[in-house]
Scaffold this motif. Structure first.
Motif, PDB file in Angstrom:
ATOM      1  N   VAL A 197      -9.225   6.093   4.358  1.00 43.14           N
ATOM      2  CA  VAL A 197      -9.134   7.618   4.191  1.00 43.14           C
ATOM      3  C   VAL A 197     -10.173   8.254   4.742  1.00 43.14           C
ATOM      4  CG1 VAL A 197      -9.233   8.901   1.983  1.00 43.14           C
ATOM      5  CG2 VAL A 197      -7.832   6.785   2.165  1.00 43.14           C
ATOM      6  N   GLY A 221       0.647   5.444  -0.020  1.00 43.22           N
ATOM      7  CA  GLY A 221      -0.452   6.603   0.152  1.00 43.22           C
ATOM      8  C   GLY A 221       0.225   7.990   0.305  1.00 43.22           C
ATOM      9  N   ALA A 232      -6.393  -0.153   4.785  1.00 46.35           N
ATOM     10  CA  ALA A 232      -6.328   1.113   4.590  1.00 46.35           C
ATOM     11  C   ALA A 232      -7.618   1.842   5.013  1.00 46.35           C
ATOM     12  CB  ALA A 232      -5.800   1.544   3.354  1.00 46.35           C
ATOM     13  N   VAL A 234      -4.631   6.552  -1.714  1.00 45.77           N
ATOM     14  CA  VAL A 234      -4.008   5.175  -1.287  1.00 45.77           C
ATOM     15  C   VAL A 234      -4.264   4.247  -2.552  1.00 45.77           C
ATOM     16  CG1 VAL A 234      -4.135   3.350   0.331  1.00 45.77           C
ATOM     17  CG2 VAL A 234      -4.132   5.816   1.197  1.00 45.77           C
ATOM     18  N   ALA A 293       0.896  -0.960   0.031  1.00 50.75           N
ATOM     19  CA  ALA A 293      -0.063   0.132   0.004  1.00 50.75           C
ATOM     20  C   ALA A 293       0.821   1.356   0.062  1.00 50.75           C
ATOM     21  CB  ALA A 293      -0.963   0.062   1.322  1.00 50.75           C
ATOM     22  N   CYS A 330      -2.302   3.234   6.502  1.00 54.03           N
ATOM     23  CA  CYS A 330      -2.228   1.943   5.975  1.00 54.03           C
ATOM     24  C   CYS A 330      -1.639   1.017   6.807  1.00 54.03           C
ATOM     25  CB  CYS A 330      -1.552   2.003   4.574  1.00 54.03           C
ATOM     26  SG  CYS A 330      -1.951   3.006   3.149  1.00 54.03           S
TER      27      CYS A 330
END
Length: 242
Positions: free
Chosen positions: A34, A5, A32, A238, A3, A22
């Motif tokens: 957001v 981001g 993850a 991400v 991952a 993440c």
């Protein structure tokens, strides 16, 4: 699983109310989260930070290898609910934070399956061989109008009320999140983002960048594209890939 981001203030705002996290989980699983805060500079920052902290803490505490879909769904939904309560209580306890809230899109990938719980208009997309597919459904006024046939998707993109969302964490004592589960193909890429990206960059252009860039470079490339288009909002991206 990997991952990557990045979050950026953009070219217009003076503070960044977005937040993301993440993390790795046992058995090559990945999560993850957001969020996109609202309610003034302080309130938005507080709301998005609480959402990230509470949801990630709950996932890290509860997740175990071999959990079934029902258990994973309950884990994500209860994490979102717990974040909603904490944000709401914080707002009620401090008049300076009254009215704050945040969107959230939370992802867990394990065993070739992706599980998403979301509230608001931050989005999740799956990049597959045949194109970029939006997984989440915006909880917004214009999306409701599109579903009722009152607007076309093209009209919705430029509608003056496109920023008005119908659900957010922390605004009321309880909130309903939406859950999705689907197969995550070995060659696929998952994208989580705030509307600072999707309001600035066309879906076809997002798709091209996601396909043509190295995974670790996708967040930078997408944020640069949003800023070139005006960068009118905070931008968070991400990407999760095998």
């Amino acid at each position: 699983m990997r991952a990557f981001g990045r979050s950026d203030t953009g070219r217009v705002r003076t503070s960044n109310q977005d937040a993301f996290i993440c993390g790795n989980l046992p058995g090559d699983a990945m999560f993850a989260v957001v969020s996109d805060g609202m309610g003034g500079a302080n309130g938005g920052n507080v709301a998005s930070s609480i959402a990230i902290r509470v949801i990630s803490d709950r996932i890290l505490e509860v997740y175990r290898e071999g959990m079934g879909e029902t258990s994973l769904r309950h884990m994500l939904e209860s994490a979102v609910s717990a974040a909603n309560v904490e944000i709401f209580d914080a707002a009620m306890a401090d008049t300076d934070l009254r009215g704050m809230g945040t969107t959230v899109v939370s992802l867990l990938v394990t065993g070739g399956q992706a599980h998403i719980a979301h509230v608001g208009d931050s989005r999740a997309y799956l990049a597959e061989q045949d194109g970029l597919r939006q997984i989440t459904r915006d909880h917004s006024i214009v999306q409701s109008m599109v579903e009722k046939g009152q607007l076309t998707p093209e009209e919705a993109r430029n509608h003056p009320r496109k920023h008005f969302i119908t659900r957010a964490l922390g605004v009321e004592e309880a909130v309903e999140c939406e859950y999705n589960a689907f197969s995550f193909p070995p060659e696929g890429r998952l994208l989580l983002c705030t509307d600072g990206l999707t309001n600035m960059v066309e879906t076809d252009d997002i798709d091209q960048i996601v396909r043509s860039s190295e995974v670790d470079d996708i967040p930078d490339q997408l944020i640069s594209a949003a800023n070139r288009a005006g960068g009118s909002d905070n931008i968070t991206v991400v990407v999760v890939a095998p």
